[in-house]
Enzyme design. Sequence first.
Site, PDB file in Angstrom:
ATOM      1  N   GLU A 253       0.886  -1.158   0.000  1.00 49.35           N
ATOM      2  CA  GLU A 253       0.000   0.000   0.000  1.00 49.35           C
ATOM      3  C   GLU A 253       0.925   1.209   0.000  1.00 49.35           C
ATOM      4  OE1 GLU A 253      -2.144   1.903   3.203  1.00 49.35           O
ATOM      5  OE2 GLU A 253      -1.820   3.023   1.356  1.00 49.35           O
ATOM      6  N   CYS A 287      -1.728   8.411   4.267  1.00 44.78           N
ATOM      7  CA  CYS A 287      -1.600   7.984   2.868  1.00 44.78           C
ATOM      8  C   CYS A 287      -2.847   8.397   2.099  1.00 44.78           C
ATOM      9  CB  CYS A 287      -1.354   6.494   2.777  1.00 44.78           C
ATOM     10  SG  CYS A 287      -2.609   5.546   3.580  1.00 44.78           S
TER      11      CYS A 287
HETATM   12  C1  UN1 Z   1      -2.712   5.512   6.396  1.00 39.89           C
HETATM   13  O1  UN1 Z   1      -2.715   6.719   6.230  1.00 39.89           O
HETATM   14  O2  UN1 Z   1      -1.711   4.826   6.110  1.00 39.89           O
HETATM   15  O3  UN1 Z   1      -8.417   6.014   6.574  1.00 39.89           O
HETATM   16  C2  UN1 Z   1      -3.821   4.778   7.053  1.00 39.89           C
HETATM   17  C3  UN1 Z   1      -7.759   6.599   7.439  1.00 39.89           C
HETATM   18  C4  UN1 Z   1      -7.156   5.810   8.565  1.00 39.89           C
HETATM   19  C5  UN1 Z   1      -6.013   4.964   8.123  1.00 39.89           C
HETATM   20  C6  UN1 Z   1      -4.996   5.657   7.314  1.00 39.89           C
HETATM   21  N1  UN1 Z   1      -8.191   5.000   9.143  1.00 39.89           N
HETATM   22  O4  UN1 Z   1      -7.584   7.796   7.411  1.00 39.89           O
END
Ligand code: UN1
Length: 500
Positions: A253, A287
């Site tokens: 990911e 992310c």
């Molecule tokens: C990430 O940024 O790697 O959806 C995970 C979200 C969180 C997880 C993010 N529950 O913003």
Amino acid sequence: MLSKNPPVKGKQLIAGQWHEATATFESRSPANRDDLVGVFPSGDAKQASDAVAAAKSAFGPWRRMSRIHRAEFFDRLAQIIHREIEPLAVLMAREAGKNITECRAEVVEGLHMVQYVFGTGRMPVGEIVASEIAEKDAFIRRKPWGVVAVITPWNFPFAVPLWMLGPSLLEGNTAVFKPSEDTPAVGQRIVELFLEAGFPAGTINLVHGDGTVGEALVRNPDISVVLFTGSYDVGRRIQQISADFPDRIVAAEMGSKSAVIVCDDARLDLAVSAGIISAFKTSGQRCVSAGRLIVAEKLVDAYVEKFVAAARKIRIGDPLNAANFTGPVINETAVEKVTSYNALSRKEGAEILLEGGRLTGADHKLGCYLSPHVYRIKHDPKTRCIREEVFGPHLAIIPFATLDDAIRIYNDTDFGLSMGVITENYRTMRLLRDECNYGMGYVNLPCIGAEVHLPFGGVKKSGNGHPSAAGLVEAVTHKIAWTVNHGLEIKMAQGLTAEV
Ligand code: UN1
């Protein structure tokens, strides 16, 4: 906020034994570089290979245990995490610089996965399917792969490791965990909690260190699965090295340039909140964070006015003060990267609406604090600042004329992770759902905030489609076809004659 807590003494965990190392690295708080969170061993190839060997020898007894018994370790782990929410959140706020309210939410997000895994232990697994031959029973069953390498980022130092470790261990795999070198203390704490919950020696092993130890893990032929969340460049390298191992699964990911599309019928206040949360929560370091707001031309002037006013009011500061909206970025490299992209946006012809930069006042001078950078820019496929991932408080507002333009703009990056759509119109919602390329879509919501029982992952350079979180069972097991004959003679499928 200089902490009174003594620095954490970092160790590697191999086959249930803690090991110190002579070469070390420091973890310092990005909110205050004088705050030493801990000193950790810099792992080497030998430790990586010892950890893999330990996981390999623990695999047999662990996979032979009842799935329900494996799940029950997670019940104990859930109770321990409940007890530890506050200290874990405080440690995370210091080490990752995220605001304490977000850190508490993240611990709960990790806990949700542990609860999910415990519950899954008693749920049906596999399928019974029909056979052409009446006397045959046919099953689809799942087997664990073996040793899983879990390589995780600093931005979700608690939840993401648990998303990966939970399903991996439940299904009977064993693990070698390498937390980010920016958040080793949180990583080590996770492993301590697993030990307290009674997970047998060797089922979870810990190696600290940088890319050298990560690469040694990935090059080890006894690693069957690599679960990775992080940058595109590192993920790509893991995929390339793993091409030498034909049955290895890499669930990667990676980057994103996620966006919220604000349509011309959007509720303005909701659209502004969705934009602020998507772009600036966690200082834009999720992310799934939005690097782009794609806004209908009809609405863009009104939107910009309200959005910029709201962005100006964002409180940035001490992660342990719950009144702050966000904290620092993770380190000096991040400061340099974000500020260079801020400069690039100007060079590429953006109209700067809010000039972002380093905060150097009394409350900020010891940390890596950045204020939001917001600009308006026309879409042009050659513009780098609207295509490349910045991973910080850096945001483009891009107007669009028609929905076809919005779709074209949304899809015009190498990534495809997350999308928010702000509209009241079900036809618009459906069109964007089907024509944009992403892994997680949100309507009248920010493009962040996933829940653990849903798939989490993206397409294109955001990842290879193997979901993490609950969907991870697909990566950490392989399916087998299992066929049993209850007749006294052999009858073959496809009408093949069985006479000998
Ligand atoms: C990430 O940024 O790697 O959806 C995970 C979200 C969180 C997880 C993010 N529950 O913003």
